[in-house]
Scaffold this active site. Sequence first.
Site, PDB file in Angstrom:
ATOM      1  N   ARG A 158     -14.053  -1.383   1.052  1.00  0.00           N
ATOM      2  CA  ARG A 158     -12.972  -1.266   0.235  1.00  0.00           C
ATOM      3  C   ARG A 158     -13.089  -2.621  -0.023  1.00  0.00           C
ATOM      4  O   ARG A 158     -12.352  -2.743  -1.494  1.00  0.00           O
ATOM      5  CB  ARG A 158     -11.465  -0.958   0.589  1.00  0.00           C
ATOM      6  CG  ARG A 158     -11.959   0.502   1.104  1.00  0.00           C
ATOM      7  CD  ARG A 158     -10.621   1.793   1.454  1.00  0.00           C
ATOM      8  NE  ARG A 158     -10.414   2.467   1.755  1.00  0.00           N
ATOM      9  CZ  ARG A 158      -9.660   3.126   2.521  1.00  0.00           C
ATOM     10  NH1 ARG A 158      -8.031   3.480   3.486  1.00  0.00           N
ATOM     11  NH2 ARG A 158      -9.677   4.635   3.079  1.00  0.00           N
TER      12      ARG A 158
ATOM     13  N   ASP B 228       6.808   5.462  -2.062  1.00  0.00           N
ATOM     14  CA  ASP B 228       5.365   5.222  -1.956  1.00  0.00           C
ATOM     15  C   ASP B 228       4.780   3.640  -1.985  1.00  0.00           C
ATOM     16  O   ASP B 228       5.653   2.099  -3.064  1.00  0.00           O
ATOM     17  CB  ASP B 228       4.230   6.053  -2.194  1.00  0.00           C
ATOM     18  CG  ASP B 228       2.839   5.994  -1.498  1.00  0.00           C
ATOM     19  OD1 ASP B 228       2.974   6.873  -0.892  1.00  0.00           O
ATOM     20  OD2 ASP B 228       2.774   4.626  -1.291  1.00  0.00           O
TER      21      ASP B 228
HETATM   22  C1  SAM Z   1      -1.596   9.920   3.955  1.00  0.00           C
HETATM   23  S1  SAM Z   1      -0.494   9.912   2.879  1.00  0.00           S
HETATM   24  C2  SAM Z   1       1.073  10.901   3.184  1.00  0.00           C
HETATM   25  C3  SAM Z   1       0.826  11.710   2.104  1.00  0.00           C
HETATM   26  C4  SAM Z   1       2.002  12.692   2.161  1.00  0.00           C
HETATM   27  N1  SAM Z   1       3.455  12.315   2.925  1.00  0.00           N
HETATM   28  C5  SAM Z   1       1.290  13.651   3.432  1.00  0.00           C
HETATM   29  O1  SAM Z   1       1.482  13.949   4.266  1.00  0.00           O
HETATM   30  O2  SAM Z   1       0.758  14.485   2.273  1.00  0.00           O
HETATM   31  C6  SAM Z   1      -0.137   8.096   3.162  1.00  0.00           C
HETATM   32  C7  SAM Z   1       0.345   7.465   2.301  1.00  0.00           C
HETATM   33  O3  SAM Z   1       1.772   6.296   2.611  1.00  0.00           O
HETATM   34  C8  SAM Z   1       1.825   5.054   2.247  1.00  0.00           C
HETATM   35  N2  SAM Z   1       2.152   4.166   3.152  1.00  0.00           N
HETATM   36  C9  SAM Z   1       1.871   2.891   3.913  1.00  0.00           C
HETATM   37  N3  SAM Z   1       2.395   1.856   3.752  1.00  0.00           N
HETATM   38  C10 SAM Z   1       3.455   2.303   3.583  1.00  0.00           C
HETATM   39  C11 SAM Z   1       4.257   1.737   3.733  1.00  0.00           C
HETATM   40  N4  SAM Z   1       4.843   0.429   4.810  1.00  0.00           N
HETATM   41  N5  SAM Z   1       5.776   1.985   3.151  1.00  0.00           N
HETATM   42  C12 SAM Z   1       5.452   3.094   1.897  1.00  0.00           C
HETATM   43  N6  SAM Z   1       4.378   3.631   2.043  1.00  0.00           N
HETATM   44  C13 SAM Z   1       3.613   3.568   2.786  1.00  0.00           C
HETATM   45  C14 SAM Z   1       0.619   5.035   1.577  1.00  0.00           C
HETATM   46  O4  SAM Z   1       0.134   4.452   0.399  1.00  0.00           O
HETATM   47  C15 SAM Z   1      -0.158   6.737   1.276  1.00  0.00           C
HETATM   48  O5  SAM Z   1       0.592   6.841   0.371  1.00  0.00           O
END
Ligand code: SAM
Length: 311
Positions: free
Chosen positions: A44, A153
């Site tokens: 990445r 997010d």
């Molecule tokens: C796997 S996705 C989950 C999406 C959705 N909640 C679901 O369950 O399908 C994880 C998300 O968490 C976000 N994320 C990671 N660290 C974060 C943080 N410190 N604050 C806010 N969002 C975060 C990532 O950018 C990503 O879009």
Amino acid sequence: MKDHPQAVAPPLISPDEFATVADLLKRMTGIHIGSNKRAMVSGRLAKRLKALEIDSVDVYCTWLQQPGNAAEQDAFISALTTNMTRFNREDHHFIHLADHILPGLAAAARAGGRIRLWSAACSTGEEAYDLAFRMLDACPEAAQLNLRILATDIDKSALSIARAGIYPAASLGDLPDGFADRHLERGAGANGMARVAQGARDLITFRCLNLNGEWPFKGGFDVIMCRNVTIYFDEDTQARLWQRLADRILPGGALYIGHSELLPESIAMRFTQQERGAFCLPPDAPPRTQRRGADLNTAEAQRPDSNGGLG
Ligand SMILES: C[S@@+](CC[C@H](N)C(=O)[O-])C[C@H]1O[C@@H](n2cnc3c(N)ncnc32)[C@H](O)[C@@H]1O
């Protein structure tokens, strides 16, 4: 997509370079990234370094942290977050919500109440739109009431997709029967893409927010969905976040967590678990937060591209 197969795998970054990247990511986001992810991180970051014509990870990381490099900090975060999501993921949560929570919230909103839902870590938006679809089915006049969904997010690229609300037609297959017809306009986007209808879009405010930073809003939520994000944090960071989220749930409200996430026992005991990952706060529970003031409340946080100054 962040992990397209490449003709030639990029060279692995060294363990020291990996440690520098992991430390930076942890400080910026709270994400803990294990050394077993070195190949993924190498791939990445290689794309960022190539785009910037920088050939050293250390130079990149030092440069990244200098003032004025906010756009590359966003790109770094976007490159290293995992955004996997889909419509109606863990559908038992949405069924529970529709059966047990939304009827009461719709009635409260119709009686003039202020109702707030939060999709925390909404990624590309599907989860937030799922909340809106369910809300509209329970309360078609929701947009005329004091009823809103906050969707946040840390990844601004994911949020751009979320705000656009345009998805491949194939992704609609995850929705229950009839949802796509009611809540999306097929063929509204290019190449047969479908666009979320205005009614659902009107209910949602998308904002960039680091869950592990300060939250630029006060007050509580009737529903918080925080699913499949704490798995990327270490245990202490998880415990702190669960405490903060649980304290924001209003009496009678619900917190939904992902299938591989665990609410610490000391927090879970305040809730009743009615369904896998669905934790409800009894209506007579002592409130730990105020109903008023759950909106983003700083001028900085109002900017559509803003992360609320949270890094
Ligand atoms: C796997 S996705 C989950 C999406 C959705 N909640 C679901 O369950 O399908 C994880 C998300 O968490 C976000 N994320 C990671 N660290 C974060 C943080 N410190 N604050 C806010 N969002 C975060 C990532 O950018 C990503 O879009």
